[in-house]
Design a protein around this motif. Structure first.
Motif, mmCIF file in Angstrom:
data_model
loop_
_atom_site.group_PDB
_atom_site.id
_atom_site.type_symbol
_atom_site.label_atom_id
_atom_site.label_comp_id
_atom_site.label_asym_id
_atom_site.label_seq_id
_atom_site.Cartn_x
_atom_site.Cartn_y
_atom_site.Cartn_z
ATOM 1 N N ILE A 91 0.855 -1.185 0.000
ATOM 2 C CA ILE A 91 0.000 0.000 0.000
ATOM 3 C C ILE A 91 0.891 1.234 0.000
ATOM 4 C CG2 ILE A 91 -1.766 1.281 1.244
ATOM 5 C CD1 ILE A 91 -2.676 -1.375 2.442
ATOM 6 N N GLN A 92 0.647 2.107 -0.926
ATOM 7 C CA GLN A 92 1.480 3.301 -1.075
ATOM 8 C C GLN A 92 0.801 4.491 -0.402
ATOM 9 O OE1 GLN A 92 1.985 3.724 -5.240
ATOM 10 N NE2 GLN A 92 3.148 1.849 -5.464
ATOM 11 N N ILE A 93 0.822 4.524 0.900
ATOM 12 C CA ILE A 93 0.151 5.573 1.663
ATOM 13 C C ILE A 93 0.756 6.955 1.425
ATOM 14 C CG2 ILE A 93 -0.416 6.384 3.999
ATOM 15 C CD1 ILE A 93 -2.117 4.044 3.145
ATOM 16 N N PRO A 94 2.080 7.128 1.422
ATOM 17 C CA PRO A 94 2.607 8.494 1.231
ATOM 18 C C PRO A 94 2.146 9.148 -0.073
ATOM 19 C CG PRO A 94 4.338 7.066 2.042
ATOM 20 C CD PRO A 94 3.149 6.191 1.725
ATOM 21 N N SER A 95 2.057 8.392 -1.161
ATOM 22 C CA SER A 95 1.611 8.988 -2.415
ATOM 23 C C SER A 95 0.130 9.378 -2.335
ATOM 24 C CB SER A 95 1.862 8.037 -3.576
ATOM 25 O OG SER A 95 1.189 6.815 -3.354
ATOM 26 N N PHE A 96 -0.665 8.626 -1.573
ATOM 27 C CA PHE A 96 -2.068 8.986 -1.397
ATOM 28 C C PHE A 96 -2.185 10.305 -0.634
ATOM 29 C CE2 PHE A 96 -5.982 8.786 1.167
ATOM 30 C CZ PHE A 96 -6.897 8.795 0.132
ATOM 31 N N TYR A 97 -1.393 10.461 0.414
ATOM 32 C CA TYR A 97 -1.424 11.708 1.166
ATOM 33 C C TYR A 97 -0.906 12.876 0.330
ATOM 34 C CZ TYR A 97 -2.677 9.225 5.391
ATOM 35 O OH TYR A 97 -3.348 8.479 6.323
ATOM 36 N N LEU A 98 0.006 12.601 -0.563
ATOM 37 C CA LEU A 98 0.476 13.647 -1.473
ATOM 38 C C LEU A 98 -0.684 14.141 -2.341
ATOM 39 C CD1 LEU A 98 2.845 15.279 -2.617
ATOM 40 C CD2 LEU A 98 3.186 13.419 -4.263
ATOM 41 N N LEU A 99 -1.508 13.229 -2.822
ATOM 42 C CA LEU A 99 -2.691 13.626 -3.597
ATOM 43 C C LEU A 99 -3.627 14.487 -2.756
ATOM 44 C CD1 LEU A 99 -3.710 10.462 -5.637
ATOM 45 C CD2 LEU A 99 -2.872 12.635 -6.506
ATOM 46 N N LEU A 101 -2.792 16.357 -0.196
ATOM 47 C CA LEU A 101 -2.143 17.649 0.011
ATOM 48 C C LEU A 101 -2.251 18.547 -1.225
ATOM 49 C CD1 LEU A 101 1.070 16.643 1.982
ATOM 50 C CD2 LEU A 101 -0.903 17.924 2.822
ATOM 51 N N ILE A 102 -2.293 17.964 -2.393
ATOM 52 C CA ILE A 102 -2.466 18.751 -3.616
ATOM 53 C C ILE A 102 -3.930 19.149 -3.788
ATOM 54 C CG2 ILE A 102 -2.357 18.652 -6.140
ATOM 55 C CD1 ILE A 102 0.138 16.865 -5.782
ATOM 56 N N ALA A 103 -4.839 18.220 -3.483
ATOM 57 C CA ALA A 103 -6.258 18.471 -3.726
ATOM 58 C C ALA A 103 -6.850 19.490 -2.762
ATOM 59 C CB ALA A 103 -7.045 17.167 -3.649
ATOM 60 N N PRO A 105 -5.672 22.313 -1.163
ATOM 61 C CA PRO A 105 -5.566 23.735 -1.535
ATOM 62 C C PRO A 105 -6.393 24.087 -2.774
ATOM 63 C CG PRO A 105 -3.392 22.838 -1.080
ATOM 64 C CD PRO A 105 -4.350 21.696 -1.067
ATOM 65 N N LEU A 106 -6.470 23.151 -3.718
ATOM 66 C CA LEU A 106 -7.302 23.413 -4.896
ATOM 67 C C LEU A 106 -8.770 23.560 -4.503
ATOM 68 C CD1 LEU A 106 -5.696 21.009 -7.513
ATOM 69 C CD2 LEU A 106 -5.478 23.494 -7.364
ATOM 70 N N PHE A 107 -9.242 22.690 -3.612
ATOM 71 C CA PHE A 107 -10.620 22.798 -3.127
ATOM 72 C C PHE A 107 -10.848 24.113 -2.393
ATOM 73 C CE2 PHE A 107 -10.885 17.937 -2.923
ATOM 74 C CZ PHE A 107 -11.484 17.867 -4.166
ATOM 75 N N LEU A 108 -9.894 24.510 -1.571
ATOM 76 C CA LEU A 108 -10.036 25.770 -0.823
ATOM 77 C C LEU A 108 -10.052 26.978 -1.753
ATOM 78 C CD1 LEU A 108 -7.732 24.988 2.225
ATOM 79 C CD2 LEU A 108 -10.224 25.143 2.212
ATOM 80 N N ILE A 109 -9.203 26.981 -2.754
ATOM 81 C CA ILE A 109 -9.189 28.087 -3.725
ATOM 82 C C ILE A 109 -10.502 28.139 -4.493
ATOM 83 C CG2 ILE A 109 -8.105 28.881 -5.876
ATOM 84 C CD1 ILE A 109 -5.441 27.790 -4.695
ATOM 85 N N PHE A 110 -10.995 26.972 -4.922
ATOM 86 C CA PHE A 110 -12.262 26.921 -5.654
ATOM 87 C C PHE A 110 -13.413 27.390 -4.762
ATOM 88 C CE2 PHE A 110 -16.007 24.494 -7.141
ATOM 89 C CZ PHE A 110 -16.109 25.054 -8.404
#
Length: 124
Positions: A91-99, A101-103, A105-110
């Motif tokens: 299970i690649q948990i760090p890459s999921f959390y990276l997603l 972390l990217i999503a 701020p985008l949601f907050l800006i929108f």
């Protein structure tokens, strides 16, 4: 004599022009039509904003599902095919959390952009 006829013609035209009168409620009807046009334009704008919000939501949901399938596709497939216990290394948990972390701020800006548009339109 020509001059006198021209003067009489001009005087007659001026008298006929003064005969035209606007109705007493002309301003009321004009303003009502202007307000109706503004209301229709606002409804069209709100409809476009609604469709844009729906399209953006569908796009974001699709991206979320695609991200989950890309990162956890094999793990999910294995979970439904074999009853074996999953190894935590797969299970690649760090890459999921990276997603995430990217999503976020985008949601907050929108969200901020949509709230700003709403309050500017409805609370001038």
């Amino acid at each position: 004599m020509n001059e006198e006829q021209k003067d009489k013609g001009l005087k007659k035209a001026i008298k006929e022009e003064n005969g035209f009168r606007l109705p007493s409620n002309f301003a009321y009807h004009t303003m009502r039509k202007v307000e109706e046009a503004i209301r229709l334009r606002e409804k069209k704008s709100e409809r476009r904003t609604l469709f844009a919000t729906i399209a953006a939501s569908i796009f974001l949901i699709g991206c979320c599902i695609a991200g989950l399938v890309i990162y956890f596709g094999n793990t999910i497939r294995e979970a439904f095919t074999r009853p074996d216990i999953l190894e935590t290394e797969k299970i690649q948990i760090p890459s999921f959390y990276l997603l995430i972390l990217i999503a976020m701020p985008l949601f907050l800006i929108f969200d901020r952009w949509m709230r700003k548009r709403y309050f500017n339109k409805h609370h001038p």
